[in-house]
Design a protein around this motif. Sequence first.
Motif, short mmCIF file in Angstrom:
data_model
loop_
_atom_site.label_atom_id
_atom_site.label_comp_id
_atom_site.label_asym_id
_atom_site.label_seq_id
_atom_site.Cartn_x
_atom_site.Cartn_y
_atom_site.Cartn_z
N UNK A 94 0.80 -1.23 0.00
CA UNK A 94 0.00 0.00 0.00
C UNK A 94 0.83 1.29 0.00
N UNK A 95 2.05 1.23 -0.54
CA UNK A 95 2.82 2.46 -0.76
C UNK A 95 2.43 3.11 -2.08
N UNK A 96 1.97 2.31 -3.04
CA UNK A 96 1.48 2.80 -4.34
C UNK A 96 2.51 3.63 -5.10
N UNK A 97 3.77 3.21 -5.04
CA UNK A 97 4.82 3.96 -5.74
C UNK A 97 4.65 3.89 -7.25
N UNK A 98 4.49 2.68 -7.79
CA UNK A 98 4.34 2.54 -9.24
C UNK A 98 3.04 3.18 -9.71
N UNK A 99 1.95 2.93 -9.00
CA UNK A 99 0.65 3.49 -9.38
C UNK A 99 0.70 5.01 -9.35
N UNK A 100 1.27 5.57 -8.28
CA UNK A 100 1.39 7.02 -8.20
C UNK A 100 2.24 7.59 -9.31
#
Length: 200
Positions: A94-100
């Motif tokens: 749930x860090x969402x680095x790629x998605x962000x």
Amino acid sequence: MPRAFADITFTDSVKAAQSLYGSRDANRGFELAEDGRHEIGPREAQFISARDSFYQATVGDNGWPYVQHRGGPAGFLKVLDERTIGYADFRGNVQYLSVGNLMGDERVSLILMDYANRRRLKIWGRARIVHEADEPELVARLEDPSYRAPVERGIVITVEAWDWNCPKHITPRYTVPEVEVMLEQLHAEIADLKAQLANR
């Protein structure tokens, strides 16, 4: 027509490096090739469909690259057509680095490895995030019914370029199923030899 990957990656700085280290002439062939390599052919589709993981690079708003390992059952990265691939994105840390990163810059680069056979496929593309509420049929195409992890979104990538990479320096590694197949063959040979000795 240049190879699509050369069109993307052979920037002025890269060409300057090629000139500095004496490989500029050798690399001009990629810029003069007739096959652009921007559509997925049968060989690439088969390779993609057999993978159980890949490495994905995205770029943050601050310009820093981020590389993430994506894994799942073999075939979780789907070939949707000759210009499109995609995968179901499962809940992780749930860090969402790629998605962000993809929300700010759609460009993505993938490396798909076959360590056992020392093969490597590089893919450049433009990714978009899809949600089941908006495109349920598309997300359903990305799901794997046998893999029961919650799907948070789909990632659909329009392929801009691909290229097979040199096998040099790829150290062979084997998955547990690959080792099991090799062991089965060895066990069968041992059993056969034991039977031959017993019948003497």
